[in-house]
Write a protein that holds these residues in place. Structure first.
Motif, PDB file in Angstrom:
ATOM      1  N   HIS A 157      21.344   2.480  28.629  1.00 28.75           N
ATOM      2  CA  HIS A 157      20.691   2.492  27.323  1.00 28.75           C
ATOM      3  C   HIS A 157      20.541   1.055  26.821  1.00 28.75           C
ATOM      4  CE1 HIS A 157      25.015   2.691  26.383  1.00 28.75           C
ATOM      5  NE2 HIS A 157      24.720   2.136  25.237  1.00 28.75           N
ATOM      6  N   ASP A 162      17.781  -6.126  16.109  1.00 30.28           N
ATOM      7  CA  ASP A 162      17.261  -4.818  15.695  1.00 30.28           C
ATOM      8  C   ASP A 162      16.486  -4.934  14.379  1.00 30.28           C
ATOM      9  OD1 ASP A 162      17.056  -1.957  16.143  1.00 30.28           O
ATOM     10  OD2 ASP A 162      18.430  -1.730  14.448  1.00 30.28           O
ATOM     11  N   ASP A 200      14.563   2.577  10.836  1.00 36.14           N
ATOM     12  CA  ASP A 200      15.501   2.784  11.949  1.00 36.14           C
ATOM     13  C   ASP A 200      15.185   4.022  12.785  1.00 36.14           C
ATOM     14  OD1 ASP A 200      16.225   4.686  10.125  1.00 36.14           O
ATOM     15  OD2 ASP A 200      18.320   4.090   9.985  1.00 36.14           O
ATOM     16  N   SER A 201      13.923   4.459  12.758  1.00 40.06           N
ATOM     17  CA  SER A 201      13.541   5.633  13.558  1.00 40.06           C
ATOM     18  C   SER A 201      13.150   5.251  14.987  1.00 40.06           C
ATOM     19  CB  SER A 201      12.374   6.363  12.883  1.00 40.06           C
ATOM     20  OG  SER A 201      11.236   5.518  12.860  1.00 40.06           O
ATOM     21  N   ARG A 215      13.537   4.302  18.862  1.00 39.24           N
ATOM     22  CA  ARG A 215      14.484   4.645  19.933  1.00 39.24           C
ATOM     23  C   ARG A 215      13.981   4.062  21.245  1.00 39.24           C
ATOM     24  NH1 ARG A 215      13.003   9.228  18.009  1.00 39.24           N
ATOM     25  NH2 ARG A 215      12.432  10.142  19.998  1.00 39.24           N
ATOM     26  N   TRP A 216      14.924   3.666  22.064  1.00 42.29           N
ATOM     27  CA  TRP A 216      14.621   3.130  23.395  1.00 42.29           C
ATOM     28  C   TRP A 216      15.008   4.156  24.453  1.00 42.29           C
ATOM     29  CZ3 TRP A 216      12.148  -1.434  23.715  1.00 42.29           C
ATOM     30  CH2 TRP A 216      12.262  -2.342  22.656  1.00 42.29           C
ATOM     31  N   HIS A 217      14.218   4.225  25.505  1.00 41.31           N
ATOM     32  CA  HIS A 217      14.554   5.004  26.688  1.00 41.31           C
ATOM     33  C   HIS A 217      14.430   4.053  27.868  1.00 41.31           C
ATOM     34  CE1 HIS A 217      14.378   8.842  24.537  1.00 41.31           C
ATOM     35  NE2 HIS A 217      13.354   8.307  23.894  1.00 41.31           N
ATOM     36  N   GLY A 222       8.901   5.951  18.402  1.00 39.64           N
ATOM     37  CA  GLY A 222       9.215   5.964  16.977  1.00 39.64           C
ATOM     38  C   GLY A 222       8.540   7.117  16.284  1.00 39.64           C
TER      39      GLY A 222
END
Length: 140
Positions: A98, A106, A117-118, A120-122, A140
């Motif tokens: 992750h 950030d 803060d919505s 996300r990283w994959h 996002g």
């Protein structure tokens, strides 16, 4: 999906760069990344360079996904001042990779994209033979 990044690294060339006298390559990794890479190399009975190379590919893929997500917005960093050490590619307790951004990084990501803060990283990491590869998605 806001952005996608992909990167490949030649493991032998990367290892050679790390081993050069006076090399600053290890400073691009956090203490946690260095520790996890050393532990994985010990468990897998292979070289630490393969595990660092795949994490480096992950960091490069993060940069590419971030840049794609920016679209026409200005880049907050250049290649010369990109905060490589503030972006970690870490394994969780189940060995799943992750992305972890330091709080300042950030905040810069959220500000540069005009989002909260919505985000996300994959991330998917792989290394086989001489090549390390990473694919990163920013959603996002």
């Amino acid at each position: 999906m806001l952005g996608m990044g992909h990167d490949v690294v030649d493991i032998a060339a990367f290892a050679e760069q790390l081993d050069q006298p006076g090399s600053q390559g290890r400073r691009l990794f956090s203490a946690r990344e260095l520790r996890q890479s050393a532990l994985r190399a010990k468990v897998k009975h292979d070289g630490e360079a393969a595990h660092l190379a795949v994490r480096w590919a992950g960091k490069e893929a993060v940069l590419k996904a971030w840049c794609e997500a920016l679209g026409g917005r200005p880049n907050p960093y250049t290649l010369d001042d990109f905060p490589w050490g503030l972006i970690e590619i870490l394994d969780d307790s189940r060995s799943r990779p992750h992305v972890v951004l330091a709080p300042a990084c950030d905040a810069q990501l959220q500000e540069s994209l005009g989002m909260g803060d919505s985000l996300r990283w994959h991330v998917s990491l792989s290394h086989d033979g001489p090549i390390a590869s990473a694919v990163v998605l920013l959603v996002g």
